[in-house]
Design a protein around this motif. Structure first.
Motif, mmCIF file in Angstrom:
data_model
loop_
_atom_site.group_PDB
_atom_site.id
_atom_site.type_symbol
_atom_site.label_atom_id
_atom_site.label_comp_id
_atom_site.label_asym_id
_atom_site.label_seq_id
_atom_site.Cartn_x
_atom_site.Cartn_y
_atom_site.Cartn_z
ATOM 1 N N VAL A 26 0.816 -1.416 -0.194
ATOM 2 C CA VAL A 26 0.012 -0.030 -0.178
ATOM 3 C C VAL A 26 0.787 1.395 0.280
ATOM 4 O O VAL A 26 0.633 2.688 -0.829
ATOM 5 N N LEU A 27 1.782 1.459 0.747
ATOM 6 C CA LEU A 27 2.570 2.859 0.980
ATOM 7 C C LEU A 27 3.419 2.975 -0.577
ATOM 8 O O LEU A 27 3.705 3.858 -1.388
ATOM 9 N N PHE A 28 3.835 1.228 -1.009
ATOM 10 C CA PHE A 28 4.924 1.508 -2.715
ATOM 11 C C PHE A 28 3.400 1.952 -3.549
ATOM 12 O O PHE A 28 3.867 2.937 -4.584
ATOM 13 N N ILE A 29 2.066 1.864 -3.324
ATOM 14 C CA ILE A 29 1.385 2.266 -4.525
ATOM 15 C C ILE A 29 0.409 3.553 -4.086
ATOM 16 O O ILE A 29 0.514 4.976 -5.032
ATOM 17 N N THR A 30 0.355 4.205 -2.747
ATOM 18 C CA THR A 30 0.273 5.459 -3.026
ATOM 19 C C THR A 30 1.492 6.456 -1.919
ATOM 20 O O THR A 30 0.956 7.388 -2.480
#
Length: 82
Positions: A26-30
């Protein structure tokens, strides 16, 4: 095959590991937030310390040292953002 790989890991550890990995995705995507990622690594290494303390004491000690390193890095990164 997977059952033989995962039999050494307790269910609570696999749940924590899965949650941290989902958090990383999620952190990589956002957008990468290094402070949150290092906090996730701290949680993962604390769980690994608890898991390995009885049978693999040296692994637990190494995990605790890594928790301290990631805590210091998180503090420095967080203070640099302010």
């Amino acid at each position: 095959m997977l059952k033989t790989i995962f039999k050494n890991y307790p269910l609570w550890f696999m749940i924590i590991w899965g949650c941290v990995m989902i958090g990383f995705v999620v952190l990589f995507i956002t957008g990468i937030n290094l402070s949150l990622m290092m906090a996730g690594l701290m949680i993962l290494y604390i769980a690994n310390t608890i898991r390995a303390w009885k049978n693999e004491r040296i692994m637990g000690v190494i995990s605790l040292v890594l928790v301290v390193v990631f805590a210091a890095a998180t503090y420095v990164t967080f203070m640099a953002d302010k």
